[in-house]
Scaffold this motif. Structure first.
Motif, PDB file in Angstrom:
ATOM      1  N   TYR A   7       0.862  -1.179   0.000  1.00  0.00           N
ATOM      2  CA  TYR A   7       0.000   0.000   0.000  1.00  0.00           C
ATOM      3  C   TYR A   7       0.896   1.225   0.000  1.00  0.00           C
ATOM      4  O   TYR A   7       1.866   1.302   0.754  1.00  0.00           O
ATOM      5  N   VAL A   8       0.574   2.165  -0.876  1.00  0.00           N
ATOM      6  CA  VAL A   8       1.405   3.342  -1.086  1.00  0.00           C
ATOM      7  C   VAL A   8       0.537   4.583  -0.939  1.00  0.00           C
ATOM      8  O   VAL A   8      -0.541   4.676  -1.543  1.00  0.00           O
ATOM      9  N   GLY A   9       1.003   5.541  -0.147  1.00  0.00           N
ATOM     10  CA  GLY A   9       0.295   6.801   0.030  1.00  0.00           C
ATOM     11  C   GLY A   9       1.200   7.963  -0.304  1.00  0.00           C
ATOM     12  O   GLY A   9       2.412   7.892  -0.113  1.00  0.00           O
ATOM     13  N   GLY A  10       0.618   9.045  -0.804  1.00  0.00           N
ATOM     14  CA  GLY A  10       1.416  10.213  -1.147  1.00  0.00           C
ATOM     15  C   GLY A  10       0.608  11.280  -1.833  1.00  0.00           C
ATOM     16  O   GLY A  10      -0.548  11.514  -1.487  1.00  0.00           O
ATOM     17  N   GLU A  11       1.241  11.894  -2.844  1.00  0.00           N
ATOM     18  CA  GLU A  11       0.639  13.003  -3.592  1.00  0.00           C
ATOM     19  C   GLU A  11       0.726  12.736  -5.082  1.00  0.00           C
ATOM     20  O   GLU A  11       1.099  13.619  -5.847  1.00  0.00           O
ATOM     21  N   PHE A  12       0.396  11.562  -5.515  1.00  0.00           N
ATOM     22  CA  PHE A  12       0.524  11.169  -6.916  1.00  0.00           C
ATOM     23  C   PHE A  12      -0.844  11.051  -7.579  1.00  0.00           C
ATOM     24  O   PHE A  12      -1.874  10.987  -6.898  1.00  0.00           O
ATOM     25  N   THR A  13      -0.851  11.027  -8.900  1.00  0.00           N
ATOM     26  CA  THR A  13      -2.092  10.772  -9.651  1.00  0.00           C
ATOM     27  C   THR A  13      -1.995   9.502 -10.478  1.00  0.00           C
ATOM     28  O   THR A  13      -3.025   8.952 -10.869  1.00  0.00           O
ATOM     29  N   THR A  14      -0.781   9.049 -10.750  1.00  0.00           N
ATOM     30  CA  THR A  14      -0.599   7.753 -11.400  1.00  0.00           C
ATOM     31  C   THR A  14       0.529   7.003 -10.702  1.00  0.00           C
ATOM     32  O   THR A  14       1.518   7.602 -10.263  1.00  0.00           O
ATOM     33  N   ILE A  15       0.342   5.692 -10.619  1.00  0.00           N
ATOM     34  CA  ILE A  15       1.341   4.817 -10.008  1.00  0.00           C
ATOM     35  C   ILE A  15       1.019   3.391 -10.444  1.00  0.00           C
ATOM     36  O   ILE A  15      -0.141   3.059 -10.683  1.00  0.00           O
ATOM     37  N   GLY A  16       2.031   2.586 -10.595  1.00  0.00           N
ATOM     38  CA  GLY A  16       1.811   1.197 -10.963  1.00  0.00           C
ATOM     39  C   GLY A  16       1.124   1.003 -12.297  1.00  0.00           C
ATOM     40  O   GLY A  16       0.421   0.028 -12.509  1.00  0.00           O
ATOM     41  N   GLY A  17       1.311   1.974 -13.203  1.00  0.00           N
ATOM     42  CA  GLY A  17       0.749   1.862 -14.541  1.00  0.00           C
ATOM     43  C   GLY A  17      -0.717   2.238 -14.664  1.00  0.00           C
ATOM     44  O   GLY A  17      -1.315   2.057 -15.728  1.00  0.00           O
ATOM     45  N   ARG A  18      -1.323   2.786 -13.589  1.00  0.00           N
ATOM     46  CA  ARG A  18      -2.737   3.142 -13.634  1.00  0.00           C
ATOM     47  C   ARG A  18      -2.979   4.458 -12.910  1.00  0.00           C
ATOM     48  O   ARG A  18      -2.187   4.883 -12.082  1.00  0.00           O
ATOM     49  N   ARG A  72      -4.244   6.490 -10.132  1.00  0.00           N
ATOM     50  CA  ARG A  72      -4.566   6.305  -8.720  1.00  0.00           C
ATOM     51  C   ARG A  72      -4.242   7.609  -8.004  1.00  0.00           C
ATOM     52  O   ARG A  72      -3.119   8.088  -8.066  1.00  0.00           O
ATOM     53  N   ARG A  73      -5.213   8.179  -7.327  1.00  0.00           N
ATOM     54  CA  ARG A  73      -5.009   9.460  -6.656  1.00  0.00           C
ATOM     55  C   ARG A  73      -4.614   9.260  -5.198  1.00  0.00           C
ATOM     56  O   ARG A  73      -5.435   8.872  -4.380  1.00  0.00           O
ATOM     57  N   ASN A  74      -3.358   9.511  -4.888  1.00  0.00           N
ATOM     58  CA  ASN A  74      -2.827   9.607  -3.531  1.00  0.00           C
ATOM     59  C   ASN A  74      -2.756   8.303  -2.730  1.00  0.00           C
ATOM     60  O   ASN A  74      -2.134   8.280  -1.680  1.00  0.00           O
ATOM     61  N   LEU A  75      -3.402   7.242  -3.180  1.00  0.00           N
ATOM     62  CA  LEU A  75      -3.409   5.991  -2.433  1.00  0.00           C
ATOM     63  C   LEU A  75      -3.596   4.835  -3.405  1.00  0.00           C
ATOM     64  O   LEU A  75      -4.461   4.882  -4.281  1.00  0.00           O
ATOM     65  N   ALA A  76      -2.765   3.809  -3.254  1.00  0.00           N
ATOM     66  CA  ALA A  76      -2.849   2.665  -4.167  1.00  0.00           C
ATOM     67  C   ALA A  76      -2.397   1.397  -3.480  1.00  0.00           C
ATOM     68  O   ALA A  76      -1.617   1.436  -2.525  1.00  0.00           O
ATOM     69  N   ALA A  77      -2.872   0.282  -3.989  1.00  0.00           N
ATOM     70  CA  ALA A  77      -2.375  -1.038  -3.610  1.00  0.00           C
ATOM     71  C   ALA A  77      -1.632  -1.576  -4.825  1.00  0.00           C
ATOM     72  O   ALA A  77      -2.166  -1.567  -5.938  1.00  0.00           O
TER      73      ALA A  77
END
Length: 95
Positions: free
Chosen positions: A39-50, A52-57
């Motif tokens: 689980y990743v939290g921060g200030e991003f809009t994309t991560i892991g190729g998709r 995702r706003r600020n929070l992703a698995a």
């Protein structure tokens, strides 16, 4: 923790650093691991190729985003996992 949008090493099951890189487009402030999920939290809009706003698995092996997408409207600064739940802290007031 402020990890820039560049990749960051992640430990493998053997403890050795890998080139695991979810390619976040902005800051990562928090990480929590639960089995094969990171689980990743921060200030991003994309991560892991998709998108995702600020929070992703993410998949712990290939850094690809999972389907889970809660979309908090502001920065995520802390994470914890336990008992099948993800606990999230940050500057947001809605998800």
């Amino acid at each position: 923790m402020h990890t820039a949008a560049m990749g960051f090493p992640a430990p493998s099951r053997t403890g050795a650093a890998t080139d695991w890189d979810p390619q976040a487009d902005s800051y990562v402030h928090a990480l929590a691991v639960d089995g094969d999920d990171v689980y990743v939290g921060g200030e991003f809009t994309t991560i892991g190729g998709r998108e995702r706003r600020n929070l992703a698995a993410l998949d712990a092996l290939d850094a690809q985003a999972r389907d889970w997408n809660p979309r908090p409207h502001a920065a995520v600064l802390s994470l914890a996992v336990g008992g099948g739940k993800v606990y999230v802290g940050g500057d947001f007031s809605m998800m």
